[in-house]
Design a protein around this motif. Structure first.
Motif, PDB file in Angstrom:
ATOM      1  N   VAL A 179     -11.158   1.397  -8.649  1.00 28.07           N
ATOM      2  CA  VAL A 179     -10.935   0.523  -7.496  1.00 28.07           C
ATOM      3  C   VAL A 179      -9.532  -0.057  -7.606  1.00 28.07           C
ATOM      4  CG1 VAL A 179     -11.692  -1.534  -6.261  1.00 28.07           C
ATOM      5  CG2 VAL A 179     -13.395  -0.029  -7.335  1.00 28.07           C
ATOM      6  N   LEU A 180      -8.702   0.217  -6.608  1.00 26.19           N
ATOM      7  CA  LEU A 180      -7.341  -0.300  -6.572  1.00 26.19           C
ATOM      8  C   LEU A 180      -7.309  -1.509  -5.647  1.00 26.19           C
ATOM      9  CD1 LEU A 180      -5.380   3.083  -6.258  1.00 26.19           C
ATOM     10  CD2 LEU A 180      -6.046   1.837  -8.334  1.00 26.19           C
ATOM     11  N   ALA A 181      -6.615  -2.549  -6.090  1.00 26.51           N
ATOM     12  CA  ALA A 181      -6.641  -3.793  -5.333  1.00 26.51           C
ATOM     13  C   ALA A 181      -5.302  -4.513  -5.424  1.00 26.51           C
ATOM     14  CB  ALA A 181      -7.756  -4.705  -5.839  1.00 26.51           C
ATOM     15  N   THR A 182      -5.122  -5.472  -4.527  1.00 23.15           N
ATOM     16  CA  THR A 182      -3.919  -6.289  -4.489  1.00 23.15           C
ATOM     17  C   THR A 182      -4.315  -7.758  -4.432  1.00 23.15           C
ATOM     18  OG1 THR A 182      -2.690  -4.569  -3.297  1.00 23.15           O
ATOM     19  CG2 THR A 182      -1.807  -6.822  -3.202  1.00 23.15           C
ATOM     20  N   VAL A 183      -3.745  -8.565  -5.337  1.00 25.24           N
ATOM     21  CA  VAL A 183      -3.901 -10.020  -5.261  1.00 25.24           C
ATOM     22  C   VAL A 183      -2.901 -10.486  -4.211  1.00 25.24           C
ATOM     23  CG1 VAL A 183      -3.779 -12.184  -6.533  1.00 25.24           C
ATOM     24  CG2 VAL A 183      -4.594 -10.117  -7.668  1.00 25.24           C
ATOM     25  N   ALA A 184      -3.409 -10.871  -3.032  1.00 22.58           N
ATOM     26  CA  ALA A 184      -2.554 -10.944  -1.854  1.00 22.58           C
ATOM     27  C   ALA A 184      -2.539 -12.324  -1.224  1.00 22.58           C
ATOM     28  CB  ALA A 184      -3.031  -9.921  -0.825  1.00 22.58           C
ATOM     29  N   ARG A 185      -1.420 -12.624  -0.577  1.00 17.69           N
ATOM     30  CA  ARG A 185      -1.291 -13.804   0.258  1.00 17.69           C
ATOM     31  C   ARG A 185      -0.420 -13.424   1.455  1.00 17.69           C
ATOM     32  NH1 ARG A 185       1.313 -18.787  -1.940  1.00 17.69           N
ATOM     33  NH2 ARG A 185       1.567 -19.190   0.263  1.00 17.69           N
ATOM     34  N   PRO A 186      -0.538 -14.150   2.565  1.00 23.93           N
ATOM     35  CA  PRO A 186       0.259 -13.792   3.732  1.00 23.93           C
ATOM     36  C   PRO A 186       1.723 -14.141   3.535  1.00 23.93           C
ATOM     37  CG  PRO A 186      -0.937 -15.822   4.133  1.00 23.93           C
ATOM     38  CD  PRO A 186      -1.441 -15.277   2.831  1.00 23.93           C
ATOM     39  N   ASP A 187       2.567 -13.500   4.302  1.00 26.33           N
ATOM     40  CA  ASP A 187       3.980 -13.842   4.287  1.00 26.33           C
ATOM     41  C   ASP A 187       4.165 -15.243   4.855  1.00 26.33           C
ATOM     42  OD1 ASP A 187       4.622 -11.301   3.347  1.00 26.33           O
ATOM     43  OD2 ASP A 187       4.592 -10.493   5.386  1.00 26.33           O
ATOM     44  N   PRO A 188       5.055 -16.046   4.283  1.00 24.10           N
ATOM     45  CA  PRO A 188       5.234 -17.407   4.781  1.00 24.10           C
ATOM     46  C   PRO A 188       5.859 -17.424   6.170  1.00 24.10           C
ATOM     47  CG  PRO A 188       6.905 -16.874   3.144  1.00 24.10           C
ATOM     48  CD  PRO A 188       5.918 -15.755   3.129  1.00 24.10           C
ATOM     49  N   LEU A 189       5.484 -18.427   6.957  1.00 18.76           N
ATOM     50  CA  LEU A 189       6.094 -18.621   8.262  1.00 18.76           C
ATOM     51  C   LEU A 189       7.476 -19.236   8.100  1.00 18.76           C
ATOM     52  CD1 LEU A 189       3.095 -20.124  10.240  1.00 18.76           C
ATOM     53  CD2 LEU A 189       4.219 -17.962  10.728  1.00 18.76           C
ATOM     54  N   PRO A 190       8.394 -18.961   9.026  1.00 19.65           N
ATOM     55  CA  PRO A 190       9.691 -19.624   8.982  1.00 19.65           C
ATOM     56  C   PRO A 190       9.585 -21.047   9.512  1.00 19.65           C
ATOM     57  CG  PRO A 190       9.558 -18.243  10.929  1.00 19.65           C
ATOM     58  CD  PRO A 190       8.286 -18.003  10.147  1.00 19.65           C
ATOM     59  N   ALA A 191      10.558 -21.876   9.179  1.00 18.71           N
ATOM     60  CA  ALA A 191      10.645 -23.205   9.766  1.00 18.71           C
ATOM     61  C   ALA A 191      10.879 -23.065  11.273  1.00 18.71           C
ATOM     62  CB  ALA A 191      11.773 -23.994   9.119  1.00 18.71           C
ATOM     63  N   MET A 192      10.338 -24.011  12.035  1.00 22.87           N
ATOM     64  CA  MET A 192      10.479 -23.980  13.490  1.00 22.87           C
ATOM     65  C   MET A 192      10.750 -25.389  13.990  1.00 22.87           C
ATOM     66  SD  MET A 192       7.249 -21.558  14.527  1.00 22.87           S
ATOM     67  CE  MET A 192       6.666 -20.322  13.360  1.00 22.87           C
ATOM     68  N   THR A 193      11.379 -25.471  15.180  1.00 19.72           N
ATOM     69  CA  THR A 193      11.620 -26.773  15.789  1.00 19.72           C
ATOM     70  C   THR A 193      11.642 -26.631  17.303  1.00 19.72           C
ATOM     71  OG1 THR A 193      13.080 -28.716  15.774  1.00 19.72           O
ATOM     72  CG2 THR A 193      14.139 -26.566  15.750  1.00 19.72           C
ATOM     73  N   ASP A 194      11.121 -27.667  17.984  1.00 16.45           N
ATOM     74  CA  ASP A 194      11.157 -27.780  19.435  1.00 16.45           C
ATOM     75  C   ASP A 194      10.596 -26.542  20.125  1.00 16.45           C
ATOM     76  OD1 ASP A 194      11.564 -28.881  21.893  1.00 16.45           O
ATOM     77  OD2 ASP A 194      13.725 -28.532  21.938  1.00 16.45           O
ATOM     78  N   VAL A 195       9.312 -26.305  19.921  1.00 15.78           N
ATOM     79  CA  VAL A 195       8.639 -25.149  20.519  1.00 15.78           C
ATOM     80  C   VAL A 195       7.530 -25.669  21.427  1.00 15.78           C
ATOM     81  CG1 VAL A 195       7.518 -22.942  20.094  1.00 15.78           C
ATOM     82  CG2 VAL A 195       9.090 -23.868  18.387  1.00 15.78           C
ATOM     83  N   PRO A 196       7.790 -25.751  22.735  1.00 11.27           N
ATOM     84  CA  PRO A 196       6.768 -26.298  23.637  1.00 11.27           C
ATOM     85  C   PRO A 196       5.608 -25.329  23.821  1.00 11.27           C
ATOM     86  CG  PRO A 196       8.641 -25.502  24.896  1.00 11.27           C
ATOM     87  CD  PRO A 196       9.029 -25.385  23.443  1.00 11.27           C
ATOM     88  N   CYS A 197       4.488 -25.879  24.219  1.00  7.79           N
ATOM     89  CA  CYS A 197       3.300 -25.074  24.530  1.00  7.79           C
ATOM     90  C   CYS A 197       3.458 -24.538  25.950  1.00  7.79           C
ATOM     91  CB  CYS A 197       2.051 -25.940  24.407  1.00  7.79           C
ATOM     92  SG  CYS A 197       0.509 -25.065  24.742  1.00  7.79           S
ATOM     93  N   ILE A 198       3.659 -23.233  26.064  1.00 10.33           N
ATOM     94  CA  ILE A 198       3.859 -22.587  27.358  1.00 10.33           C
ATOM     95  C   ILE A 198       2.877 -21.431  27.482  1.00 10.33           C
ATOM     96  CG2 ILE A 198       5.468 -21.329  28.830  1.00 10.33           C
ATOM     97  CD1 ILE A 198       7.749 -22.806  27.432  1.00 10.33           C
ATOM     98  N   ASP A 199       2.103 -21.443  28.552  1.00  8.38           N
ATOM     99  CA  ASP A 199       1.131 -20.370  28.811  1.00  8.38           C
ATOM    100  C   ASP A 199       0.212 -20.154  27.617  1.00  8.38           C
ATOM    101  OD1 ASP A 199       2.212 -19.943  31.350  1.00  8.38           O
ATOM    102  OD2 ASP A 199       3.667 -18.490  30.591  1.00  8.38           O
ATOM    103  N   GLY A 200      -0.196 -21.251  27.002  1.00 10.79           N
ATOM    104  CA  GLY A 200      -1.186 -21.167  25.944  1.00 10.79           C
ATOM    105  C   GLY A 200      -0.664 -20.824  24.573  1.00 10.79           C
ATOM    106  N   MET A 201       0.671 -20.774  24.402  1.00 11.21           N
ATOM    107  CA  MET A 201       1.232 -20.461  23.093  1.00 11.21           C
ATOM    108  C   MET A 201       2.450 -21.339  22.821  1.00 11.21           C
ATOM    109  SD  MET A 201      -0.670 -18.028  21.761  1.00 11.21           S
ATOM    110  CE  MET A 201       0.356 -17.411  20.412  1.00 11.21           C
ATOM    111  N   ALA A 202       2.571 -21.769  21.576  1.00  7.74           N
ATOM    112  CA  ALA A 202       3.785 -22.416  21.075  1.00  7.74           C
ATOM    113  C   ALA A 202       4.287 -21.532  19.947  1.00  7.74           C
ATOM    114  CB  ALA A 202       3.510 -23.832  20.589  1.00  7.74           C
ATOM    115  N   GLY A 203       5.161 -20.583  20.281  1.00  7.31           N
ATOM    116  CA  GLY A 203       5.524 -19.576  19.299  1.00  7.31           C
ATOM    117  C   GLY A 203       4.305 -18.754  18.950  1.00  7.31           C
ATOM    118  N   PRO A 204       3.953 -18.648  17.649  1.00  4.84           N
ATOM    119  CA  PRO A 204       2.785 -17.857  17.249  1.00  4.84           C
ATOM    120  C   PRO A 204       1.478 -18.631  17.312  1.00  4.84           C
ATOM    121  CG  PRO A 204       3.915 -18.658  15.315  1.00  4.84           C
ATOM    122  CD  PRO A 204       4.744 -19.116  16.488  1.00  4.84           C
ATOM    123  N   PHE A 205       1.521 -19.896  17.761  1.00  2.00           N
ATOM    124  CA  PHE A 205       0.350 -20.763  17.668  1.00  2.00           C
ATOM    125  C   PHE A 205      -0.328 -20.946  19.023  1.00  2.00           C
ATOM    126  CE2 PHE A 205       3.448 -22.233  14.464  1.00  2.00           C
ATOM    127  CZ  PHE A 205       2.721 -21.955  13.313  1.00  2.00           C
TER     128      PHE A 205
END
Length: 635
Positions: A179-205
């Motif tokens: 069994v081959l496996a990876t001890v894994a974590r997601p890639d970190p998000l970059p810093a963000m600033t001034d991202v309004p909520c438009i059409d249900g999204m604020a950037g990736p959120f």
């Protein structure tokens, strides 16, 4: 193929760490149990790469004192309980350069290979000594552990929940399957600033009615896992500060300009063993900090020292209260100057003097906390018996209060007007107590509600007529959607459930606070949820949300831990367990009523950052989450 040599640790060092691990052993915290595989990938764990019929992601927690999880990939080798060199004897040589897979207590291949407790420090060192590049423990009884400290270790250690998919992988390894496996974590998000909520999204959120002012990744403030969050407003100049808990201490940010938060340093965790949790409250321009880290006590730090600081510093405490060795949380009644530690000595077998109930401390001399009394008669099984197990734990007379809100009572029950009353989340019930006389507190009422699994936290409405509570484990246990419990406390001696409000998501609810007619809930994987409580007798209504963990909204312990909605500016500070610090604001809302710590008010958000910066933040954020989701999605 030539295998790398095992790292040889001196026998004296092994013995020293073994003794330390057994003497200062953190017990698993029952408030935070297993997250199970569901739909999408949580934040960290074991990714099974091959064979194809076992390919999946097994979620887990990272033992913070061990080396960073950095996508280490290799073959899984089963090493029993992993407690001693004898555990590794049957696979000597095989584990070198591979990932050690171990059970928490009893080996599946050798009944004599047992760990009676949880010496993670020793287990990490045994795996390192044997030459493993990582160690993965399968917990017992479905629990994935508390993310506690492994003391030190040159290899990463994670713990995954003990449930059927994990057992299938283990059985395949034992049966001889590669069994081959990876001890894994997601890639970190970059810093963000001034991202309004438009059409249900604020950037990736995903969002609705809440804008992102700033996001600071945890890597930017030397975090090893994020927990609680609180705030302070400098009375001299109005500067706003965030204090955010991390496994290795707490971090301080000046957020007066929420589009440009300033990191002003950290207060390190003084304990040798670092547990994930830090809980934080503020009184009289001082911050008070507790942790389940053994030997932490209650730290006292004068926040006025942060004035004018522009460069990050490593701070030291002004005082430390050590009559409690470790605690899960604390509350402060800022009207009386009394602190209430709860879950006392959570990391030790020996309880504190208040037996994990309310440990009362007089803070009226802020740098000289004084013991004031105990409420040790109401709650679930105390931590003194948690490592012993049933039936002692089930029949323990020792109290355990998990969280509390203490107020000068001005509510409808006029019998107690002017008294100091605490509303306790006590594992399997809500307990109301009059603590005016610290030497002789009195339980007024108790509420063991339907489908109770773990009464976690709650907050009063401003008229003190209702207590809005959450149960941390009911969503997982009963498999229903997020449940908010509205308790009628107009009769303090006879609290009753007014109704249960069910959300559209299945996420676990964790911490909620009330500001005016709004309830601000940190609901783990579903993010920050804002509810309208203006007609609370009839029901609650969700009016806004910001999903800090877009990967899924399942009942796992991923996403937001807590929030602080009490700043006068309207900035809402939110902590993400493996993400970092979010600064949010309700979109175009200036009508929030003042209440509670900080007398909050929510003005219209400022959106003055350049469009180019916003576009870059949106693009980078979206790209990070797309790559993350494609890379980690379950097969």
């Amino acid at each position: 193929m030539t295998r790398p040599h095992a790292t040889v640790l001196p026998p004296a060092r092994i013995m020293a760490w073994a003794l330390l691990a057994l003497m200062l052993l953190p017990s698993p915290a029952e408030a935070h149990v297993a997250s199970k595989v569901a739909g999408d990938v949580p934040s960290i764990g074991l990714l099974i790469d091959a064979p194809a019929d076992l390919a999946r992601f097994l979620p887990g927690v990272h033992w913070s004192g061990s080396a960073p999880v950095d996508d280490q990939s290799a073959r899984l080798v089963y090493a029993g309980s992993g407690c001693t060199p004898a555990s590794y004897a049957p696979v000597a040589g095989e584990v070198v350069g591979n990932i050690a897979l171990i059970d928490s207590r009893v080996s599946q291949t050798n009944p004599g290979d047992q760990c009676p407790t949880y010496p993670f420090a020793l287990k990490v060192l045994m795996a390192e000594q044997a030459g493993a590049i990582a160690v993965v423990q399968i917990s017992d009884d479905g629990e994935e552990g508390d993310g506690g400290n492994a003391v030190t270790g040159g290899i990463p250690a994670i713990e995954i929940g003990g449930f059927e998919p994990a057992y299938e992988v283990r059985d395949a390894v034992i049966g001889g399957t590669e069994v081959l496996a990876t001890v894994a974590r997601p890639d970190p998000l970059p810093a963000m600033t001034d991202v309004p909520c438009i059409d249900g999204m604020a950037g990736p959120f995903p969002c609705d009615g809440i804008d992102l002012l700033s996001f600071v990744p945890e890597e930017d403030f030397n975090s090893a896992g994020v927990s609680d969050i609180w705030g302070w407003t400098d009375p001299d100049n109005g500067d706003e500060y965030v204090i955010i808990g991390k496994t290795n201490g707490v971090a301080f940010f000046r957020i007066t300009d929420p589009l440009a938060p300033v990191y002003v340093g950290e207060l390190p965790n003084p304990a040798l063993l670092h547990a994930t949790w830090h809980d934080i409250k503020v009184y009289a321009d001082h911050v008070y900090i507790v942790s389940e880290s053994t030997g932490h006590g209650m730290s006292v730090f004068d926040l006025t020292r942060l004035r004018g600081v522009e460069e990050p510093q490593v701070w030291d405490v002004d005082a430390r209260y050590m009559l409690n060795d470790a605690a899960h949380n604390l509350a402060i009644n800022t009207d009386t100057g009394f602190a209430y530690l709860v879950g006392g000595n959570a990391a030790l077998v020996v309880p504190d003097q208040c037996l994990s109930g309310l440990h009362m401390i007089d803070l009226n001399s802020p740098k000289d906390p004084q013991f004031a009394g105990c409420l040790a008669v109401a709650g679930g099984p105390g931590t003194a018996f948690r490592t012993v197990g049933p039936p002692v734990m089930e029949h323990s007379p020792v109290a355990y209060v998990h969280d509390t809100q203490c107020v000068i009572y001005e509510g409808p029950d006029t019998r107690y007007t002017g008294q100091e009353v605490c509303f306790n989340a006590s594992e399997d019930e809500i307990v109301i107590a009059d603590v005016t006389n610290k030497a002789s507190p009195v339980v007024l009422g108790r509420l063991p509600y339907e489908d109770a699994v773990y009464a976690h936290q709650g907050w009063l409405t401003e008229d003190q007529a209702f207590f809005i509570a959450n149960d941390e484990l009911d969503e997982q246990t009963h498999e229903f959607n997020t449940r908010t419990i509205v308790v009628d406390v107009r009769d303090l001696e006879n609290p009753v459930v007014h109704y249960m409000h069910f959300h559209e998501t299945a996420a676990i609810d964790h911490n909620n606070y009330v500001v005016g007619d709004r309830v601000y809930q940190s609901n783990y994987a579903a993010g920050l949820r804002v509810l309208d409580a203006s007609n609370i007798e009839e029901g609650l209504e969700e009016i806004a949300f910001f999903d800090t963990f877009p990967i899924h909204t399942d009942a796992t312990f991923d996403g937001t831990w807590s929030n602080y909605p009490f700043f006068e500016s309207g900035t809402i500070a939110v902590s993400g367990r493996t993400e970092g610090l979010f600064l949010l604001r309700l979109s175009g809302d200036g009508d929030v009523a003042s209440s509670g710590p900080g007398d909050p008010d929510t003005p219209t958000p400022t959106t003055g950052a350049a469009e180019a910066i916003r576009s870059v933040a949106l693009a980078l954020g979206a790209l990070a989450f797309v790559l993350h989701s494609r890379r980690r999605r379950l097969v």
